[in-house]
Design a protein around this motif. Structure first.
Motif, PDB file in Angstrom:
ATOM      1  N   VAL A 132       0.818  -1.203   0.000  1.00 61.01           N
ATOM      2  CA  VAL A 132       0.000   0.000   0.000  1.00 61.01           C
ATOM      3  C   VAL A 132       0.857   1.259   0.000  1.00 61.01           C
ATOM      4  CG1 VAL A 132      -0.266   0.176   2.524  1.00 61.01           C
ATOM      5  CG2 VAL A 132      -2.067   1.052   1.009  1.00 61.01           C
ATOM      6  N   TRP A 133       2.055   1.209   0.623  1.00 57.34           N
ATOM      7  CA  TRP A 133       2.887   2.413   0.634  1.00 57.34           C
ATOM      8  C   TRP A 133       3.427   2.723  -0.763  1.00 57.34           C
ATOM      9  CZ3 TRP A 133       8.021   2.709  -0.745  1.00 57.34           C
ATOM     10  CH2 TRP A 133       8.758   1.531  -0.778  1.00 57.34           C
ATOM     11  N   HIS A 134       3.567   1.698  -1.607  1.00 56.41           N
ATOM     12  CA  HIS A 134       3.951   1.947  -2.999  1.00 56.41           C
ATOM     13  C   HIS A 134       2.866   2.771  -3.710  1.00 56.41           C
ATOM     14  CE1 HIS A 134       6.441  -2.009  -2.800  1.00 56.41           C
ATOM     15  NE2 HIS A 134       7.230  -0.963  -2.600  1.00 56.41           N
ATOM     16  N   VAL A 135       1.621   2.382  -3.481  1.00 59.78           N
ATOM     17  CA  VAL A 135       0.505   3.099  -4.102  1.00 59.78           C
ATOM     18  C   VAL A 135       0.463   4.533  -3.588  1.00 59.78           C
ATOM     19  CG1 VAL A 135      -1.971   3.084  -4.569  1.00 59.78           C
ATOM     20  CG2 VAL A 135      -0.759   0.922  -4.258  1.00 59.78           C
ATOM     21  N   TYR A 136       0.660   4.703  -2.285  1.00 54.62           N
ATOM     22  CA  TYR A 136       0.688   6.056  -1.710  1.00 54.62           C
ATOM     23  C   TYR A 136       1.764   6.911  -2.374  1.00 54.62           C
ATOM     24  CZ  TYR A 136      -2.215   4.493   2.282  1.00 54.62           C
ATOM     25  OH  TYR A 136      -3.224   4.023   3.081  1.00 54.62           O
ATOM     26  N   LEU A 137       2.977   6.351  -2.517  1.00 53.49           N
ATOM     27  CA  LEU A 137       4.106   7.100  -3.065  1.00 53.49           C
ATOM     28  C   LEU A 137       3.862   7.486  -4.517  1.00 53.49           C
ATOM     29  CD1 LEU A 137       6.976   8.186  -2.642  1.00 53.49           C
ATOM     30  CD2 LEU A 137       7.852   5.949  -3.366  1.00 53.49           C
ATOM     31  N   ILE A 138       3.362   6.544  -5.311  1.00 54.01           N
ATOM     32  CA  ILE A 138       3.117   6.838  -6.730  1.00 54.01           C
ATOM     33  C   ILE A 138       1.967   7.824  -6.888  1.00 54.01           C
ATOM     34  CG2 ILE A 138       2.304   5.798  -8.892  1.00 54.01           C
ATOM     35  CD1 ILE A 138       4.013   3.344  -8.187  1.00 54.01           C
ATOM     36  N   ALA A 139       0.941   7.720  -6.032  1.00 54.59           N
ATOM     37  CA  ALA A 139      -0.152   8.700  -6.069  1.00 54.59           C
ATOM     38  C   ALA A 139       0.369  10.098  -5.779  1.00 54.59           C
ATOM     39  CB  ALA A 139      -1.232   8.315  -5.067  1.00 54.59           C
ATOM     40  N   PHE A 140       1.285  10.213  -4.822  1.00 54.25           N
ATOM     41  CA  PHE A 140       1.868  11.519  -4.493  1.00 54.25           C
ATOM     42  C   PHE A 140       2.705  12.051  -5.659  1.00 54.25           C
ATOM     43  CE2 PHE A 140       5.150  14.224  -2.510  1.00 54.25           C
ATOM     44  CZ  PHE A 140       4.318  15.142  -1.871  1.00 54.25           C
ATOM     45  N   ALA A 141       3.492  11.167  -6.294  1.00 59.84           N
ATOM     46  CA  ALA A 141       4.311  11.582  -7.437  1.00 59.84           C
ATOM     47  C   ALA A 141       3.428  12.061  -8.587  1.00 59.84           C
ATOM     48  CB  ALA A 141       5.196  10.420  -7.893  1.00 59.84           C
ATOM     49  N   LEU A 142       2.337  11.345  -8.829  1.00 59.74           N
ATOM     50  CA  LEU A 142       1.403  11.763  -9.875  1.00 59.74           C
ATOM     51  C   LEU A 142       0.817  13.127  -9.543  1.00 59.74           C
ATOM     52  CD1 LEU A 142      -0.119  11.046 -12.480  1.00 59.74           C
ATOM     53  CD2 LEU A 142      -1.836   9.900 -11.057  1.00 59.74           C
ATOM     54  N   GLY A 143       0.548  13.369  -8.262  1.00 59.36           N
ATOM     55  CA  GLY A 143       0.034  14.668  -7.845  1.00 59.36           C
ATOM     56  C   GLY A 143       1.015  15.791  -8.115  1.00 59.36           C
ATOM     57  N   LEU A 144       2.309  15.523  -7.930  1.00 61.63           N
ATOM     58  CA  LEU A 144       3.324  16.545  -8.203  1.00 61.63           C
ATOM     59  C   LEU A 144       3.320  16.946  -9.675  1.00 61.63           C
ATOM     60  CD1 LEU A 144       6.351  15.238  -6.077  1.00 61.63           C
ATOM     61  CD2 LEU A 144       4.998  17.305  -5.647  1.00 61.63           C
ATOM     62  N   VAL A 145       3.192  15.954 -10.552  1.00 62.00           N
ATOM     63  CA  VAL A 145       3.138  16.252 -11.996  1.00 62.00           C
ATOM     64  C   VAL A 145       1.867  17.027 -12.325  1.00 62.00           C
ATOM     65  CG1 VAL A 145       3.154  15.259 -14.302  1.00 62.00           C
ATOM     66  CG2 VAL A 145       4.473  14.172 -12.478  1.00 62.00           C
ATOM     67  N   THR A 146       0.764  16.673 -11.659  1.00 57.76           N
ATOM     68  CA  THR A 146      -0.518  17.314 -11.928  1.00 57.76           C
ATOM     69  C   THR A 146      -0.500  18.796 -11.576  1.00 57.76           C
ATOM     70  OG1 THR A 146      -1.640  15.222 -11.493  1.00 57.76           O
ATOM     71  CG2 THR A 146      -3.006  17.185 -11.449  1.00 57.76           C
ATOM     72  N   VAL A 147       0.331  19.183 -10.614  1.00 50.04           N
ATOM     73  CA  VAL A 147       0.448  20.593 -10.227  1.00 50.04           C
ATOM     74  C   VAL A 147       0.743  21.463 -11.440  1.00 50.04           C
ATOM     75  CG1 VAL A 147       1.933  22.231  -8.996  1.00 50.04           C
ATOM     76  CG2 VAL A 147       1.085  20.204  -7.824  1.00 50.04           C
ATOM     77  N   VAL A 148       1.604  20.978 -12.323  1.00 58.07           N
ATOM     78  CA  VAL A 148       1.945  21.726 -13.542  1.00 58.07           C
ATOM     79  C   VAL A 148       0.980  21.385 -14.674  1.00 58.07           C
ATOM     80  CG1 VAL A 148       3.734  22.161 -15.266  1.00 58.07           C
ATOM     81  CG2 VAL A 148       4.360  21.855 -12.865  1.00 58.07           C
ATOM     82  N   ASP A 149       0.654  20.120 -14.819  1.00 57.89           N
ATOM     83  CA  ASP A 149      -0.133  19.676 -15.973  1.00 57.89           C
ATOM     84  C   ASP A 149      -1.513  20.320 -16.020  1.00 57.89           C
ATOM     85  OD1 ASP A 149      -0.449  17.505 -18.215  1.00 57.89           O
ATOM     86  OD2 ASP A 149      -2.241  17.311 -16.975  1.00 57.89           O
ATOM     87  N   ASN A 150      -2.200  20.399 -14.898  1.00 54.83           N
ATOM     88  CA  ASN A 150      -3.579  20.891 -14.911  1.00 54.83           C
ATOM     89  C   ASN A 150      -3.713  22.335 -15.372  1.00 54.83           C
ATOM     90  OD1 ASN A 150      -5.793  19.152 -14.462  1.00 54.83           O
ATOM     91  ND2 ASN A 150      -5.085  18.753 -12.405  1.00 54.83           N
ATOM     92  N   PRO A 151      -3.037  23.302 -14.737  1.00 57.07           N
ATOM     93  CA  PRO A 151      -3.208  24.688 -15.223  1.00 57.07           C
ATOM     94  C   PRO A 151      -2.687  24.888 -16.639  1.00 57.07           C
ATOM     95  CG  PRO A 151      -1.473  24.580 -13.561  1.00 57.07           C
ATOM     96  CD  PRO A 151      -2.170  23.250 -13.549  1.00 57.07           C
ATOM     97  N   VAL A 152      -1.602  24.180 -16.998  1.00 55.74           N
ATOM     98  CA  VAL A 152      -1.072  24.318 -18.355  1.00 55.74           C
ATOM     99  C   VAL A 152      -2.088  23.804 -19.369  1.00 55.74           C
ATOM    100  CG1 VAL A 152       0.729  23.545 -19.949  1.00 55.74           C
ATOM    101  CG2 VAL A 152       1.334  24.190 -17.622  1.00 55.74           C
ATOM    102  N   ARG A 153      -2.664  22.626 -19.094  1.00 48.21           N
ATOM    103  CA  ARG A 153      -3.640  22.037 -20.025  1.00 48.21           C
ATOM    104  C   ARG A 153      -4.882  22.910 -20.131  1.00 48.21           C
ATOM    105  NH1 ARG A 153      -6.578  17.838 -18.509  1.00 48.21           N
ATOM    106  NH2 ARG A 153      -5.089  17.369 -16.844  1.00 48.21           N
TER     107      ARG A 153
END
Length: 461
Positions: A132-153
């Motif tokens: 489960v901690w793997h899922v938590y970590l990857i979810a957080f990493a995806l969130g970091l990318v989304t910080v830039v991706d969402n407003p840019v898109r």
């Protein structure tokens, strides 16, 4: 009314006889799919429908994987919270980046990074080593990318289609996302049942090849040039002051913040209803998500046909959203609950699209990235605050209580913001039950002096 740097006063009513004051954001004639005439946007939309399908597959598989590992709705809420926590903490910085750098180049980076997160989760799951901690970590990493991706898109849409087709393109983006939501959960349910969650994660990672190819095939000469913000200090504060000085921007953002934080925790509620109330499996979970997506798709297509973005539509849809969630929470039978997810999806999407298009069209181009990052920050970034709390309430008091509480908060927020916008806009509620009359409407409290019209916020009647 004081405004921040670069702000403009809201436009005055067109004629003294207008009994409504609206955002007056009018879509040109051209039909529901008019923005698809633009080649660059057509490429973009095609790539997005493929990757969005993969994204929905991963969302369903991820929620079900966490629930199967932990048996806890709160753990599903923690996963959701970690995915959106970066948006809460860093969302405004994403807006500054969106305003400062070429958006197409940024999207190539963010889409590639999202592909990597999907492939990493697939490798862990298919190898049998996922925890489960793997899922938590990857979810957080995806969130970091989304910080830039969402407003840019969000802001890049204006560069592809220009202002005339912007509202239509925003609505079609939502229709695109919801169309994928019809397919993704159903495919995920089949894959989870047949071969496991790992294959859904793998297909999601591979799906990002489509938007990357679309971005590379675009004709950059046909993009509408947008003013980019130069490097400088205080750009975050400038964006906040700009929004704070515009009630027509500020209060819709407040409303979607409350609804996004407390009303859009469907991964928590639907997994809890399927597991604890209806005692079903992954296929039923996929079905419920598909029904909600069907309603959302209808809402998106209706939004694409509407000629205006009125704040009364936003507030009215938010009120309906809260009431429908409360009704669904109390529904005694599965088929009633499932049927109510269709209109919940429709009005929830109407809230999102109306707020999104209204904000984009009312914002100066040089500020659009920061305004949209604030919009996405409160809409998605509020989830880390709301999801664990909603998950806890759902675990302790049951799925029905958790869902009802989310609907009640959404309803209260909609009524409060509607009242504030009416007060700010100098409107009052008029009820006329006579035949042939508009039964319920907002009308001006008193005529606004011409010298003060430039300082009134435009709200929908």
């Amino acid at each position: 009314m004081s405004t921040g740097p670069g702000a403009h006063s809201a436009p005055a009513p067109k004629t003294p006889d207008d009994d409504t004051r609206t955002t007056a954001l009018t879509r040109p004639k051209g039909g529901t799919f008019s923005s698809l005439r633009v080649r660059n946007y057509r490429l973009f939309a095609t790539g997005q429908v493929v990757s969005n399908t993969g994204t929905w597959m991963q969302r369903i598989a991820q929620d079900w994987l966490v629930l199967s590992i932990t048996g806890s709705s709160a753990a599903v809420g923690i996963t959701t919270a970690l995915q959106f926590l970066p948006m809460l903490l860093l969302g405004l910085y994403g807006g500054v980046i969106a305003d400062r750098y070429p958006k197409r180049r940024l999207l190539l980076f963010t889409q590639a990074a999202m592909a990597v997160t999907g492939l990493a989760l697939a490798a862990l799951t298919l190898s049998g080593h996922v925890q489960v901690w793997h899922v938590y970590l990857i979810a957080f990493a995806l969130g970091l990318v989304t910080v830039v991706d969402n407003p840019v898109r969000q802001a890049f849409v204006a560069e592809m289609v220009g202002p005339d087709d912007l509202r239509n393109a925003v609505s079609l983006n939502s229709a695109n996302f919801q169309s994928a939501r019809l397919v993704g959960p159903a495919v995920a349910g089949v894959l989870i049942t047949a071969v496991g969650s790992g294959w859904a994660f793998l297909l999601n990672g591979l799906s990002f090849a489509a938007p990357i190819a679309a971005l590379l095939l675009m004709r950059t000469a046909e993009l509408h040039k947008a003013e980019r913000a130069p490097r400088g200090k205080g750009q975050l504060r400038e964006g906040l002051r700009y929004v704070a000085g515009r009630p027509d921007l500020f209060w819709p953002i407040v409303l979607v913040g409350f609804i996004g934080t407390f009303g859009f925790n469907f991964p928590i509620w639907l997994t809890a209803f399927v597991n604890d109330v209806f005692h079903a499996g992954a296929g039923t979970y996929g079905l419920l998500n598909t029904l909600m997506a069907a309603g959302s798709l209808v809402g998106a297509l209706l939004a694409a046909r509407r000629g205006t973005s009125r704040l009364r539509v936003l507030v009215g849809a938010a009120v309906a959203f809260g009431l429908l969630e409360i009704t669904a929470a109390l529904s005694p039978q599965f088929w009633v609950f499932a049927a109510l997810l269709v209109p919940i999806g429709m009005v929830g999407l109407t809230v999102n699209v109306t707020a999104n298009s209204s904000l984009q069209l009312a914002t100066d181009p040089a500020m659009r990235g920061r305004v949209m990052s604030l919009f996405m920050m409160v809409f998605m970034g509020g989830t880390p605050l709301g999801a664990p709390l909603v998950g806890y309430v759902t675990d302790v008091y049951g799925a029905r209580t958790g869902f009802l509480a989310g609907g009640a908060v959404s309803l209260l927020a909609a009524l409060t913001v509607g009242f504030v916008l009416a007060r700010v806009g100098g409107l009052r509620l008029k009820v006329d039950l006579r035949r042939g009359r508009t039964h319920v409407a907002f009308v001006p409290r008193r005529p606004v002096p011409r010298e003060n019209q430039e300082n009134t916020v435009t709200v929908a009647a």
